[in-house]
Design a protein around this motif. Structure first.
Motif, PDB file in Angstrom:
ATOM      1  N   PRO A 137      77.934  84.087  66.159  1.00  0.00           N
ATOM      2  CA  PRO A 137      78.931  83.117  66.757  1.00  0.00           C
ATOM      3  C   PRO A 137      79.848  82.716  66.034  1.00  0.00           C
ATOM      4  CG  PRO A 137      76.630  82.044  66.208  1.00  0.00           C
ATOM      5  CD  PRO A 137      76.665  83.690  65.676  1.00  0.00           C
TER       6      PRO A 137
ATOM      7  N   ASP B   9      82.015  80.252  66.347  1.00  0.00           N
ATOM      8  CA  ASP B   9      82.207  78.762  66.085  1.00  0.00           C
ATOM      9  C   ASP B   9      81.379  78.325  64.987  1.00  0.00           C
ATOM     10  OD1 ASP B   9      83.839  78.873  68.122  1.00  0.00           O
ATOM     11  OD2 ASP B   9      82.460  78.262  69.478  1.00  0.00           O
ATOM     12  N   MET B  10      80.335  78.975  64.786  1.00  0.00           N
ATOM     13  CA  MET B  10      79.320  78.662  63.717  1.00  0.00           C
ATOM     14  C   MET B  10      79.838  78.812  62.300  1.00  0.00           C
ATOM     15  SD  MET B  10      75.437  79.327  64.610  1.00  0.00           S
ATOM     16  CE  MET B  10      74.171  78.207  64.035  1.00  0.00           C
TER      17      MET B  10
ATOM     18  N   ASP C 219      75.571  77.128  58.359  1.00  0.00           N
ATOM     19  CA  ASP C 219      74.749  76.899  59.357  1.00  0.00           C
ATOM     20  C   ASP C 219      73.826  77.907  60.096  1.00  0.00           C
ATOM     21  OD1 ASP C 219      75.625  74.241  59.028  1.00  0.00           O
ATOM     22  OD2 ASP C 219      77.375  74.406  60.407  1.00  0.00           O
ATOM     23  N   PHE C 220      74.496  79.338  60.035  1.00  0.00           N
ATOM     24  CA  PHE C 220      73.946  80.337  60.718  1.00  0.00           C
ATOM     25  C   PHE C 220      72.651  80.764  59.915  1.00  0.00           C
ATOM     26  CE2 PHE C 220      73.736  85.083  61.218  1.00  0.00           C
ATOM     27  CZ  PHE C 220      73.488  85.053  62.380  1.00  0.00           C
TER      28      PHE C 220
ATOM     29  N   HIS D 273      69.804  78.116  59.847  1.00  0.00           N
ATOM     30  CA  HIS D 273      69.358  78.055  61.061  1.00  0.00           C
ATOM     31  C   HIS D 273      68.058  79.310  61.203  1.00  0.00           C
ATOM     32  CE1 HIS D 273      68.326  77.851  65.352  1.00  0.00           C
ATOM     33  NE2 HIS D 273      69.083  79.085  65.675  1.00  0.00           N
ATOM     34  N   PHE D 274      68.391  80.338  60.728  1.00  0.00           N
ATOM     35  CA  PHE D 274      67.442  81.507  60.892  1.00  0.00           C
ATOM     36  C   PHE D 274      66.396  81.287  60.016  1.00  0.00           C
ATOM     37  CE2 PHE D 274      70.178  83.240  63.922  1.00  0.00           C
ATOM     38  CZ  PHE D 274      69.482  84.049  64.760  1.00  0.00           C
TER      39      PHE D 274
ATOM     40  N   GLN E 171      65.322  78.493  58.703  1.00  0.00           N
ATOM     41  CA  GLN E 171      64.292  77.491  59.403  1.00  0.00           C
ATOM     42  C   GLN E 171      63.383  77.858  60.387  1.00  0.00           C
ATOM     43  OE1 GLN E 171      66.970  73.893  59.785  1.00  0.00           O
ATOM     44  NE2 GLN E 171      65.187  73.073  59.982  1.00  0.00           N
ATOM     45  N   ILE E 172      63.917  78.865  61.245  1.00  0.00           N
ATOM     46  CA  ILE E 172      63.108  79.550  62.499  1.00  0.00           C
ATOM     47  C   ILE E 172      62.141  80.317  61.694  1.00  0.00           C
ATOM     48  CG2 ILE E 172      63.381  81.440  64.108  1.00  0.00           C
ATOM     49  CD1 ILE E 172      66.078  80.426  64.758  1.00  0.00           C
TER      50      ILE E 172
ATOM     51  N   SER F 181      68.875  74.731  50.910  1.00  0.00           N
ATOM     52  CA  SER F 181      69.103  75.462  49.768  1.00  0.00           C
ATOM     53  C   SER F 181      69.217  77.113  49.591  1.00  0.00           C
ATOM     54  CB  SER F 181      68.136  74.632  48.601  1.00  0.00           C
ATOM     55  OG  SER F 181      67.075  75.375  48.647  1.00  0.00           O
ATOM     56  N   ARG F 182      68.270  77.593  50.084  1.00  0.00           N
ATOM     57  CA  ARG F 182      68.291  78.827  50.285  1.00  0.00           C
ATOM     58  C   ARG F 182      69.402  79.662  51.254  1.00  0.00           C
ATOM     59  NH1 ARG F 182      63.974  81.391  48.022  1.00  0.00           N
ATOM     60  NH2 ARG F 182      64.490  83.386  49.155  1.00  0.00           N
TER      61      ARG F 182
ATOM     62  N   ASP G 107      71.963  79.625  48.476  1.00  0.00           N
ATOM     63  CA  ASP G 107      71.542  80.514  47.345  1.00  0.00           C
ATOM     64  C   ASP G 107      71.896  82.225  47.902  1.00  0.00           C
ATOM     65  OD1 ASP G 107      71.116  78.528  45.633  1.00  0.00           O
ATOM     66  OD2 ASP G 107      68.840  78.853  45.898  1.00  0.00           O
ATOM     67  N   SER G 108      71.651  82.467  49.216  1.00  0.00           N
ATOM     68  CA  SER G 108      71.751  83.680  49.698  1.00  0.00           C
ATOM     69  C   SER G 108      73.061  83.788  49.797  1.00  0.00           C
ATOM     70  CB  SER G 108      71.036  83.537  50.921  1.00  0.00           C
ATOM     71  OG  SER G 108      69.508  83.415  50.934  1.00  0.00           O
TER      72      SER G 108
ATOM     73  N   GLN H 232      71.572  86.220  55.806  1.00  0.00           N
ATOM     74  CA  GLN H 232      70.785  85.830  56.959  1.00  0.00           C
ATOM     75  C   GLN H 232      69.294  86.538  56.841  1.00  0.00           C
ATOM     76  OE1 GLN H 232      68.393  86.714  59.964  1.00  0.00           O
ATOM     77  NE2 GLN H 232      70.007  88.283  60.060  1.00  0.00           N
TER      78      GLN H 232
ATOM     79  N   PHE I 211      69.328  82.685  43.749  1.00  0.00           N
ATOM     80  CA  PHE I 211      68.416  83.260  44.613  1.00  0.00           C
ATOM     81  C   PHE I 211      67.199  83.458  44.065  1.00  0.00           C
ATOM     82  CE2 PHE I 211      66.373  86.377  47.154  1.00  0.00           C
ATOM     83  CZ  PHE I 211      66.404  85.688  48.413  1.00  0.00           C
TER      84      PHE I 211
ATOM     85  N   GLN J 189      58.049  74.764  64.624  1.00  0.00           N
ATOM     86  CA  GLN J 189      59.461  74.530  63.937  1.00  0.00           C
ATOM     87  C   GLN J 189      60.485  75.551  64.477  1.00  0.00           C
ATOM     88  OE1 GLN J 189      59.833  73.579  59.491  1.00  0.00           O
ATOM     89  NE2 GLN J 189      61.211  75.421  59.674  1.00  0.00           N
ATOM     90  N   ALA J 190      60.093  76.853  64.718  1.00  0.00           N
ATOM     91  CA  ALA J 190      61.087  77.650  65.147  1.00  0.00           C
ATOM     92  C   ALA J 190      61.497  77.322  66.478  1.00  0.00           C
ATOM     93  CB  ALA J 190      60.462  79.226  65.263  1.00  0.00           C
TER      94      ALA J 190
END
Lengths: 345, 297
Positions: free
Chosen positions: A117, A119-120, A124-125, A128-129, A131-132, A142-143, A146-147, A176, B21, B33-34
């Motif tokens: 996306p 705008d993101m 954040d992108f 977000h993934f 966390q999903i 943090s990851r 790092d990524s 991601q 990493f 959570q997802a």
């Protein structure tokens, strides 16, 4: 950290050498990353995969094939996006259609399409993934950083994705895919749209991801040269069928015969034809492009003797003569042709 | 950068380590959570949070339209409490009449923004490559739409309740106050639920965001006209009023507050059932559409 691994059997498992410290080594049997048996996927108008029997060992695996070969379908089945018409597929020992959520939490996926996306922000992108895929919020944060540092976007991580170059967006997709620390990542055309320098950098990162962090990789690509450069194993598909499958050492890199380039002699214009004819009559496999003739079918010493004899008899003159390394391109072309003949017959 | 071994006190023993990493073997949360993560990200995107200013204009406008009357009513209660009964200016179910435009605009905007984009740009395949499957993905998106709509269906009446309470014009006693609060919550989520189901159904049918938005708005505007023509014009039974998809959620709000509403000829049971039917029907369309969707990478 684990060493580069090579399969030592053709079944559903591979033997991997694990280095535990500087002096000790032990071996253990590890399951195949992807294993299929009689896998068939039919769409209303086409059969995308046809009785595919496959075992993909750990490491970096190249998935190659022309458009419509079935690469996308195989990836979609591995991710559980599609259900097979018949046959079975397991990924990391799990059935995607039964253990989908559990399996997909352990898989990273870098799509070919430009799905980011605009705008993101990259950070954040990726967060977000992560966390999903189950990482706690702080760990995901943090990851994500790092990524993005790992793929070389540390300083750019707070930029909007829409302002990034194609190369940077490809790196974001890779970040991601790895952020949630998957066991296995599937990258679909990760070098698409990159210039040669960017492509080299991307391939180096992918190799690092596997070698340094032990994340197994399946790389879908139609650029055989890059697959040959970084992959341990190759799966080649054509029209939904498996046409080549094995370690890179087995498939490419072996002797590809002898190649001789002849001089265009004004006073003996037929000499090149004469060399070609002599070699064909000798029962060798001959490929000719202009003044270059590739010969294969016997061991190299015999090929060298036959070529020099043919050249001497024809009165031709050699510009260059040497052994030829078999490339993935050769394998792919030969196997595709063989597969096509098989379908026709 | 971390300082390794913080207990080291020997001079020169400290060292700076670039963590970078690394492999992760800690706890992982499950699908819940997802779902929340996707819902929250969708809400942020719809409201323009973390996006350029142009994406904030419409949500801010719609929210402003929804909250301005509440602010005015609370202001009136504060200034004229001694000469005016605030509940005569606007009671809780009647408040929705002031903000139907904002709710309608939000309903037309939110679901298409939340659903259509993912199908068009390939994000759906990326989401489905995570622990989410189609069902949990739709739950996440439905939550996002309901909660975003609650911003305009729940927030303003709550503001009125709190404002009136502070001005000593709210419900008498804690028991009555809690009853009103409960009714506000039920009303807000009844309206949000019905509009969510309808707008998600429209958004699942087309891959064009604008078409989905226009479809929702047209349905909301046309169905009252058709219902009125059938009942008032053709003099059919008043139950034909139930096809008015836009009025029925608000009619249900009156019934939740124990008031006859704008269509007292309709039974509360029928009003409740028709709202339930819209929710179930809308969600069934969404489920049917997504079950047939071929998603590959």
């Amino acid at each position: 950290m684990r060493e580069r691994n090579q399969p030592e059997d053709g079944g559903g498992s591979s033997v991997r050498r694990i280095r535990t410290n500087q002096h000790e080594c032990h071996t253990e049997t590890v399951p195949a990353i992807i294993e299929t048996s009689g896998l068939v996927m039919e769409f209303p108008s086409t059969r995308a995969l046809d009785a595919l029997d496959l075992s993909v060992p750990p490491g970096v695996t190249g998935l190659v094939g022309a458009n419509g070969a079935g690469k996308t379908t195989l990836i979609s089945l591995a991710l559980g996006l599609l259900k097979p018409t018949s046959g079975s597929i397991t990924v990391l020992g799990l059935d995607p259609s039964v253990n989908g959520p559990e399996l997909r939490a352990r898989i990273g996926y870098g799509p070919e399409r430009n799905v980011l996306p605009d705008d993101m922000r990259a950070y954040d992108f990726v967060r977000h993934f992560a966390q999903i895929k189950g990482l706690p919020r702080d760990e995901a944060r943090s990851r994500a950083s790092d990524s993005l540092y790992l793929v070389g976007l540390g300083e750019e991580r707070f930029r909007a994705l829409g302002t990034m170059s194609t190369g940077q967006r490809q790196r974001v997709k890779l970040a991601q895919a790895i952020a949630a620390d998957p066991a296995f990542i599937v990258l679909d055309e990760p070098t698409d749209g990159l210039d040669p320098v960017q492509r080299d950098e991307m391939l180096a990162i992918i190799v690092d991801v596997n070698r340094k962090f032990g994340i197994d990789v399946m790389l879908s690509s139609h650029v055989l040269e890059e697959v040959e450069r970084i992959c341990d194993h190759v799966v080649a598909l054509d029209a939904g069928r498996l046409v080549a499958h094995g370690s890179m050492a087995e498939l490419a890199g072996a002797s590809g015969g002898v190649e001789v380039e002849l001089v265009d002699l004004a006073d003996r214009p037929q000499s090149v034809d004469a060399v070609e004819t002599a070699l064909l009559q000798g029962g060798f496999e001959v490929r000719r492009v202009d003044f270059t003739i590739g010969v294969s079918g016997r061991d190299d010493a015999e090929l060298f003797d036959a070529v020099t004899a043919a050249v001497a008899t024809a009165g031709a003159r050699i510009r260059r003569l040497g052994s030829r390394r078999r490339t993935l391109d050769d394998v792919f072309t030969a196997d595709i042709a063989s597969s096509a003949r098989g379908r026709q017959s | 950068m971390n300082v390794s071994d913080p207990t080291a006190t020997t001079h020169g023993a400290a060292q700076i380590v670039d963590r970078g990493f690394q492999r992760y073997d800690g706890k992982r949360a499950g699908v819940v959570q997802a779902v929340w993560s996707v819902a929250w990200q969708s809400i942020r995107a719809t409201l323009g949070l973390g996006r350029p200013a142009r994406h904030k204009i419409f949500p801010v406008l719609a929210v402003a339209i929804a909250y301005v009357p509440a602010i005015v009513f609370v202001g009136v209660a504060a200034l004229f409490n001694d000469i005016l009964d605030p509940s005569e200016v606007a009671d809780y179910p009647g408040y929705y009449a002031f903000i139907t435009a904002a709710i309608l605009l939000f309903a037309g905007l939110v679901a298409p923004e939340v659903l259509v984009g993912d199908r068009r740009n390939g994000m759906l395949a990326l989401y489905l490559s995570t622990p989410l499957h189609r069902g949990t993905y739709l739950v996440a998106k439905g939550l996002a739409v309901v909660l975003t709509l609650a911003l305009v269906t729940l927030g303003p009446p709550l503001l009125v309740l709190i404002g009136y309470t502070f001005e000593n014009a709210g419900p008498d006693g804690i028991g009555n106050w809690m009853v009103v609060l409960l009714r506000i919550f039920i009303s807000a989520f009844a309206v949000s639920g019905a509009l969510t189901a309808i707008s998600m159904a429209a958004s699942s049918i087309t891959d064009r965001r604008a078409f989905a938005s226009i479809g929702v708005v047209l349905l909301a505007l046309a169905s009252p006209a058709v219902a009125s023509a059938l009942v008032d014009g053709a003099e059919l039974t008043p139950n034909w009023r139930l096809i008015d998809v836009f009025s029925m959620p608000f009619e249900l709000v009156y019934r939740v507050f124990g008031e006859p509403g704008n269509f007292p000829e309709l039974s509360t049971l029928n009003v409740g059932l028709v709202n339930l039917a819209w929710v179930v029907g809308g969600l069934a369309v969404v489920a049917w559409r997504y079950s047939r969707l071929v998603v590959s990478r």
